[in-house]
Design an enzyme around this catalytic site. Structure first.
Site, PDB file in Angstrom:
ATOM      1  CE  LYS A 182      13.778 -28.974  15.519  1.00 43.44           C
ATOM      2  NZ  LYS A 182      14.487 -28.672  16.802  1.00 43.44           N
ATOM      3  N   GLY A 239      24.363 -24.256  13.276  1.00 48.22           N
ATOM      4  CA  GLY A 239      24.480 -25.137  14.425  1.00 48.22           C
ATOM      5  C   GLY A 239      25.771 -25.922  14.385  1.00 48.22           C
ATOM      6  CB  SER A 240      26.737 -28.957  16.188  1.00 43.24           C
ATOM      7  OG  SER A 240      25.813 -29.940  15.737  1.00 43.24           O
ATOM      8  NE  ARG A 241      33.495 -31.206  10.695  1.00 45.21           N
ATOM      9  CZ  ARG A 241      34.830 -31.125  10.571  1.00 45.21           C
ATOM     10  NH1 ARG A 241      35.509 -30.413  11.449  1.00 45.21           N
ATOM     11  NH2 ARG A 241      35.467 -31.740   9.597  1.00 45.21           N
ATOM     12  N   GLY A 243      25.314 -31.821  13.527  1.00 47.92           N
ATOM     13  CA  GLY A 243      23.947 -31.581  13.085  1.00 47.92           C
ATOM     14  C   GLY A 243      23.871 -31.208  11.622  1.00 47.92           C
ATOM     15  N   GLY A 244      24.766 -30.323  11.182  1.00 50.62           N
ATOM     16  CA  GLY A 244      24.753 -29.903   9.783  1.00 50.62           C
ATOM     17  C   GLY A 244      25.055 -31.029   8.820  1.00 50.62           C
ATOM     18  CD  GLU A 263      27.304 -19.426  10.820  1.00 48.26           C
ATOM     19  OE1 GLU A 263      27.826 -19.249  11.933  1.00 48.26           O
ATOM     20  OE2 GLU A 263      26.425 -18.681  10.339  1.00 48.26           O
ATOM     21  CB  CYS A 300      29.506 -18.623  14.287  1.00 48.48           C
ATOM     22  SG  CYS A 300      28.556 -17.171  13.872  1.00 48.48           S
ATOM     23  CD  GLU A 391      32.819 -23.992  16.870  1.00 52.05           C
ATOM     24  OE1 GLU A 391      32.426 -22.816  16.861  1.00 52.05           O
ATOM     25  OE2 GLU A 391      32.186 -24.931  16.321  1.00 52.05           O
TER      26      GLU A 391
END
Length: 525
Positions: A182, A239-241, A243-244, A263, A300, A391
């Site tokens: 993607k 990516g972001s928390r 999104g994950g 991650e 990161c 973060e």
């Protein structure tokens, strides 16, 4: 060149909702309209990946390694077009992107060399014992095999090394998994150029076209459809928390749940011990700012938290850091959305009770530029306000002044999982370091001493992972050859005739592997 295409196997097509790349340095929109993949194209790409799985997952190590090397060669062959396109889509400087291209092709070649070794297969043999009493033992042979097709999400902050042909794709290919990528909407031209390089490698090596597909798109629906696709068996995400965790929920809610190796969020604490502060406070202050502001803080492993014992030596560190930061020029951030999120995060720290602003970088001139920020508070305030531990993706960090080593340990113990922790130690700090290390090791995936966390080496020993929420599975890494293990699973063959066994387990050892036989390593002649 690129033309905004969707690449499914060997074919390309255009259609779906168009979207455009934005140059974050200028705000200019690209001339090319990029095509968003549809759910029907997700289904088609997954079907091709499933059809390619058997032939690709059983390739010999040499054949699979040659494919990885061809991908690397093809990326290099794109030349300046790749760097120029990435510069226009990300605002990153040429030198940074040329270095990232080197890392991208370097990790592909590292995986190729590791694949040839074959020890990742963990071929293990326990021979039959028909005369054993009171019961005979069957012939048991175990080997690692690919889990199946893998979905990979390109990252915003590494348009090459963590994107279409980045570490997740390279490790999945190395493990024998077809990949459906993607593409990230922030750098679609860069993504398409690399995707075409992989597509060409699949063709030139004579592989099944379903080994690779590239699905660009804007919005969350495409990614959700990809994770929900029944033929996808694992996911790699950076990516972001938010999104994950959203992808994790989709994967867990499937009829067949699958792992999402995400991650996500990390503030990477740096612990300054008294001996280090006494001998090199000023040097550490300047070096800290260099790490904090590198790449506008969009790494990161950016040092978003500093923990230290209060006192005059810490004041020297703060003064040096403030001086260095006050001259830091704001750099372009990757997207307008990332810049806006950074501004919100900094504003929350500026307005937090009990938090002082130590220093800011110079005023930003131009859009999407992140003005660096350094804040300070005490341990009690930090514990009482969860916002301080969140973060802020960019050049922002918080100093926690502690009253004792015990308070420093308690502060570390209260943190969420992190990718890294750094110990700055000097003469006389050995006992304090030994006190901190057990707690740090429970919280992070990598511990550094007398360095700075930005700058991740791609090696066999590297761990780029950590307890949640830094990653979704702290047993894994997304960097280094150990990353292959995310996309492998062990299969045991019991009393299977030799001719039906996979080559790594056959008596003749046709791939010439080192194998473990009856618990002992046997090196192939």
């Amino acid at each position: 060149m690129f033309n905004g295409a969707i690449l499914i196997g060997a074919s390309e097509r255009q259609g779906g909702e168009p979207f455009f790349a934005i140059n974050p340095a200028t705000g200019a929109r690209s001339d090319v309209a990029f095509s968003s993949a549809t759910p029907a194209e997700v289904e088609e790409a997954a079907g091709l990946a499933d059809a390619a799985f058997e032939s690709f997952s059983t390739l010999s190590p040499d054949a699979r390694a040659a494919f990885l090397e061809t991908v690397a060669d093809n990326i290099v062959a794109i030349g300046d077009l790749l760097i120029d396109t990435a510069m226009a889509e990300t605002g990153l400087p040429r030198a940074r992107l040329e270095g990232e291209r080197g890392r991208t092709v370097g990790q592909l070649r590292l995986f190729a060399s590791y694949v040839r070794l074959g020890d990742w297969l963990d071929a293990t043999i326990d021979v039959a014992l028909p005369d054993r009493q009171p019961l005979p033992r069957a012939d048991l042979r175990r080997v690692n095999q690919s889990v199946g097709p893998v979905a990979v999400f390109g990252a915003s902050n590494f348009p090459l090394a963590f994107s279409v042909a980045g570490g997740d794709t390279a490790s999945a290919f190395a493990a024998g998994s077809p990949v459906v990528v993607k593409g990230h909407s922030a750098h679609p031209g860069t993504g398409e150029l690399v995707a075409r390089a992989i597509q060409a490698a699949v063709k030139s090596r004579g592989l099944h076209e379903g080994v690779f597909s590239y699905l660009p798109g804007n919005g969350n629906a495409l990614g959700a459809a990809l994770v929900a696709e029944p033929r996808i068996k694992a996911v790699g995400f950076t990516g972001s928390r938010g999104g994950g965790t959203a992808l994790m929920k989709i994967a867990a809610g499937r009829a067949e749940p699958i792992p999402v190796y995400a991650e996500m969020s990390s503030i990477n604490p740096v612990v300054l011990l008294p001996g280090a502060l006494a001998h090199r406070a000023e040097a550490m202050g300047a070096a800290f700012v260099g790490s904090l502001t590198m790449g506008s803080g969009q790494f990161c492993t950016n040092p978003g938290l500093v923990i230290a014992l209060d006192g005059p030596d810490l004041d020297r560190f703060v003064a040096a850091a403030a001086e260095a930061l006050s001259g830091a020029q704001p750099q372009v951030m990757l997207t307008p959305g990332i810049h806006a999120a950074y501004e919100r995060g900094v504003a929350a720290l500026v307005g937090a009770q009990g938090v002082a602003t130590v220093a800011r970088g110079t005023e930003a001139e131009g859009g999407n530029r992140g003005q660096a920020a350094f804040f300070a508070t005490d341990a009690a305030t930090f514990r009482s306000n969860p916002v301080l531990a969140e973060e802020v993706f960019g050049s922002s960090s918080v100093l926690i002044r502690c009253s004792s080593i015990e308070e420093m340990v308690a502060t570390v113990a209260g943190l969420e999982g992190q990718l890294t922790a750094t110990l700055q130690i000097g003469a006389g700090d050995e006992a304090d370091a030994a006190t901190l290390l057990p707690t740090l090791s429970r919280k992070v995936g990598r511990i550094l001493t007398n360095g700075w966390p930005t700058g991740v080496e791609v090696t066999h020993a590297m761990v780029h992972g950590g307890p949640f929420p830094s990653t979704s599975d702290g047993r894994s890494t997304s960097v280094g050859t150990l990353a292959m293990m995310r996309f492998l699973r062990p299969v045991c063959y019991q009393d299977v005739p030799d001719a039906l066994l996979p080559p790594p387990l056959q008596a003749a050892n046709p791939w010439g592997l080192t194998r473990r036989v009856e618990g002992r390593l046997e090196v192939a002649a």
